[in-house]
Scaffold this motif. Structure first.
Motif, PDB file in Angstrom:
ATOM      1  N   GLU A   1       0.845  -1.196   0.000  1.00  0.00           N
ATOM      2  CA  GLU A   1       0.000   0.000   0.000  1.00  0.00           C
ATOM      3  C   GLU A   1       0.880   1.246   0.000  1.00  0.00           C
ATOM      4  O   GLU A   1       0.621   2.209  -0.705  1.00  0.00           O
ATOM      5  N   LEU A   2       1.906   1.207   0.829  1.00  0.00           N
ATOM      6  CA  LEU A   2       2.848   2.319   0.902  1.00  0.00           C
ATOM      7  C   LEU A   2       4.242   1.781   0.611  1.00  0.00           C
ATOM      8  O   LEU A   2       4.603   0.693   1.047  1.00  0.00           O
TER       9      LEU A   2
ATOM     10  N   GLU B   1       2.683   8.892   3.477  1.00  0.00           N
ATOM     11  CA  GLU B   1       1.652   8.640   4.484  1.00  0.00           C
ATOM     12  C   GLU B   1       2.135   7.723   5.583  1.00  0.00           C
ATOM     13  O   GLU B   1       3.049   6.932   5.406  1.00  0.00           O
ATOM     14  N   ARG B   2       1.479   7.854   6.696  1.00  0.00           N
ATOM     15  CA  ARG B   2       1.752   7.057   7.854  1.00  0.00           C
ATOM     16  C   ARG B   2       0.969   5.757   7.753  1.00  0.00           C
ATOM     17  O   ARG B   2      -0.244   5.789   7.604  1.00  0.00           O
ATOM     18  N   GLY B   3       1.663   4.640   7.792  1.00  0.00           N
ATOM     19  CA  GLY B   3       0.981   3.353   7.734  1.00  0.00           C
ATOM     20  C   GLY B   3       0.888   2.735   9.113  1.00  0.00           C
ATOM     21  O   GLY B   3       1.381   3.294  10.087  1.00  0.00           O
TER      22      GLY B   3
ATOM     23  N   LYS C   1       2.144  -0.176   9.966  1.00  0.00           N
ATOM     24  CA  LYS C   1       3.413  -0.807  10.333  1.00  0.00           C
ATOM     25  C   LYS C   1       4.626   0.013   9.940  1.00  0.00           C
ATOM     26  O   LYS C   1       5.650  -0.025  10.593  1.00  0.00           O
ATOM     27  N   TYR C   2       4.506   0.723   8.854  1.00  0.00           N
ATOM     28  CA  TYR C   2       5.619   1.579   8.423  1.00  0.00           C
ATOM     29  C   TYR C   2       5.054   2.703   7.564  1.00  0.00           C
ATOM     30  O   TYR C   2       3.940   2.608   7.059  1.00  0.00           O
ATOM     31  N   ASP C   3       5.851   3.747   7.392  1.00  0.00           N
ATOM     32  CA  ASP C   3       5.426   4.877   6.575  1.00  0.00           C
ATOM     33  C   ASP C   3       5.987   4.715   5.170  1.00  0.00           C
ATOM     34  O   ASP C   3       6.954   3.984   4.970  1.00  0.00           O
ATOM     35  N   GLY C   4       5.374   5.384   4.253  1.00  0.00           N
ATOM     36  CA  GLY C   4       5.895   5.270   2.896  1.00  0.00           C
ATOM     37  C   GLY C   4       5.143   6.132   1.903  1.00  0.00           C
ATOM     38  O   GLY C   4       4.258   6.900   2.273  1.00  0.00           O
ATOM     39  N   TYR C   5       5.517   5.958   0.658  1.00  0.00           N
ATOM     40  CA  TYR C   5       4.976   6.776  -0.421  1.00  0.00           C
ATOM     41  C   TYR C   5       3.951   5.991  -1.214  1.00  0.00           C
ATOM     42  O   TYR C   5       4.018   4.783  -1.323  1.00  0.00           O
ATOM     43  N   ARG C   6       2.991   6.737  -1.774  1.00  0.00           N
ATOM     44  CA  ARG C   6       2.099   6.123  -2.749  1.00  0.00           C
ATOM     45  C   ARG C   6       1.897   7.107  -3.895  1.00  0.00           C
ATOM     46  O   ARG C   6       2.054   8.322  -3.734  1.00  0.00           O
ATOM     47  N   LEU C   7       1.546   6.558  -5.061  1.00  0.00           N
ATOM     48  CA  LEU C   7       1.240   7.399  -6.211  1.00  0.00           C
ATOM     49  C   LEU C   7      -0.095   8.070  -5.976  1.00  0.00           C
ATOM     50  O   LEU C   7      -1.035   7.423  -5.499  1.00  0.00           O
TER      51      LEU C   7
ATOM     52  N   THR D   1      -7.018   5.411   6.624  1.00  0.00           N
ATOM     53  CA  THR D   1      -6.174   5.561   7.805  1.00  0.00           C
ATOM     54  C   THR D   1      -6.986   5.358   9.080  1.00  0.00           C
ATOM     55  O   THR D   1      -6.494   4.813  10.064  1.00  0.00           O
ATOM     56  N   ASN D   2      -8.259   5.787   9.036  1.00  0.00           N
ATOM     57  CA  ASN D   2      -9.092   5.605  10.226  1.00  0.00           C
ATOM     58  C   ASN D   2      -9.587   4.171  10.374  1.00  0.00           C
ATOM     59  O   ASN D   2      -9.397   3.543  11.393  1.00  0.00           O
TER      60      ASN D   2
END
Ligand code: ADP
Ligand code: MG
Length: 378
Positions: free
Chosen positions: A31-32, A65-67, A69-75, A136-137
């Protein structure tokens, strides 16, 4: 509605596109996409990638974005649009960009021009979109998976539309000339006319009614049902001739509920003509009238739009499963595999264009066997 904002496309470098493509690849099962994963897939120095990622976020092509388990990027949608438009521009299908002319249920429509300056129509498919703030919610598994697959669903929607449009156009059905497609974008002829829903009067109401009913029958004789044959998807030219558009939901007359979908198309026309023009006729086609003379439905499934893709998009569009499908558990497996494999296959095809991109695929393979697990499967 406004102009397609493509100004920053001119400022994006090869490295920017490499990073965007890396995020696209990472998103096939994450996802991220964390920064180090992006760096690895793009096969660029971690430090250098960081600045590229940050700038792409600033321009709205990626979001960080904040995931769970981990944060990361998305298109973002815009990022995905840029990737497709970049490819179509490189292929000399598009030369310049123009105004938005429509927002459909599941698309945005723009006028663009080919390099010769002729106007053509660009349809950006948007399926399986979710509001990421909501995700996220309420992070349930299903939403999670959905968010990971909007790229895939939008892509098969475009693939399917192009395949049907081409098969129909080759048989001289009145549909826009299909020009090209990439990812979730279809380029087709711009129809000079207006949608039937905007037409208040006609010189010959009966002639159009007959023509539309005949088209429904001719579709079915060829083995297909439009599935959304209504006043929004029928364009009327100045000479009052119809051009049919919008094909992602088309299906085979062999579908187990084909008769229901066929009757629904017929009833849309009956109801509209009565309401708008006060026109009623005893004559309308029945499913039993169909005389199969062609196998357009089978031809489309040989064109790169596969049975697995058909299943996935039918599920998304709420078209029931066809008979003879495997049991639930098995088809779940197929979906997962299909999603991942077909995106990867298509990426490989697209990215064969440049040497640097195939390097990034190698590094992607290495990454896959590494330790970071797909969040979609946790
Ligand atoms: P959706 O699947 O979202 O309903 P459509 O393909 O029906 O998208 O397109 C939405 C609208 O855009 C149409 O109702 C029509 O007004 C316009 N449009 C779509 N394709 C064309 C085209 N080839 N030429 C001109 N207008 C088009
Ligand atoms: Mg439509």
């Amino acid at each position: 509605m406004g102009k397609l904002n493509v100004t920053i496309m001119r400022y994006l470098t090869g490295e920017d596109f490499r990073v965007l493509t890396a995020i696209e690849m990472g998103m096939k099962n994450h996802e991220l996409v964390p920064g180090p994963m992006a760096a690895s897939i793009a096969n660029l120095q971690h430090g250098g990638v960081h600045k590229l990622l940050r700038d792409l976020c600033k321009h709205g092509l990626l979001s960080y974005e904040r995931g769970r388990k981990y944060d990361g990027y998305r298109l973002t949608n815009m990022g995905y649009d840029y990737l497709a438009l970049h490819s179509l521009t490189k292929r000399d299908v598009i030369g310049s960009f123009g105004n938005q002319i429509g927002v459909g249920k599941e698309s945005n429509i723009y006028i663009v021009a080919n390099p010769e300056g002729e106007e053509v129509c660009l349809k950006l498919h948007r399926l399986g979109r979710v509001c990421f703030r909501n995700v996220t919610n309420k992070r349930d598994y299903h939403k999670h998976r959905k968010s990971a697959s909007w790229l895939y669903l939008s892509r098969i929607s475009a693939t399917k539309e192009f395949a049907y449009m081409k098969a129909l156009y080759d048989r001289k059905f009145p549909v826009p000339k299909p020009i090209d497609f990439n990812r979730h974008c279809v380029i087709m002829e711009l129809v000079k006319g207006r949608p039937l829903c905007h037409v208040m009067e006609l010189n010959d109401v009966e002639a159009l009614y007959d023509e539309l009913m005949n088209l429904i029958v001719k579709f079915a004789d060829s083995g297909v049902i439009h599935g959304d044959f209504n006043e929004f998807n029928i364009m009327i030219k100045d000479d009052e001739k119809p051009v049919i558009i919008d094909f992602p939901q088309m299906m085979s007359t062999a579908h187990e509920n084909a008769e229901m979908y066929f009757n629904r198309d017929v009833n849309c026309i009956k109801t509209f003509f009565k309401k708008r023009f006060g026109y009623e006729s005893e004559l309308y086609p029945k499913f039993s009238d169909i005389e199969r003379t062609d196998a357009l439905d089978a031809e489309v499934l040989c064109s790169g739009f596969t049975k697995d893709m058909a299943k996935d998009i039918n599920r998304e569009l709420g078209i029931d499963e066809e008979t003879g499908s495997e049991d639930e558990e098995e088809s779940q497996d197929t979906e997962e595999k299909c999603t991942v494999d077909s995106i990867f296959d298509q990426l490989k095809l697209q990215d064969r264009e440049t040497q640097s991109d195939s390097e990034s695929i190698d590094s992607f393979d290495r990454f896959e066997s590494g330790s970071v697990r797909s969040c979609a499967t946790t």
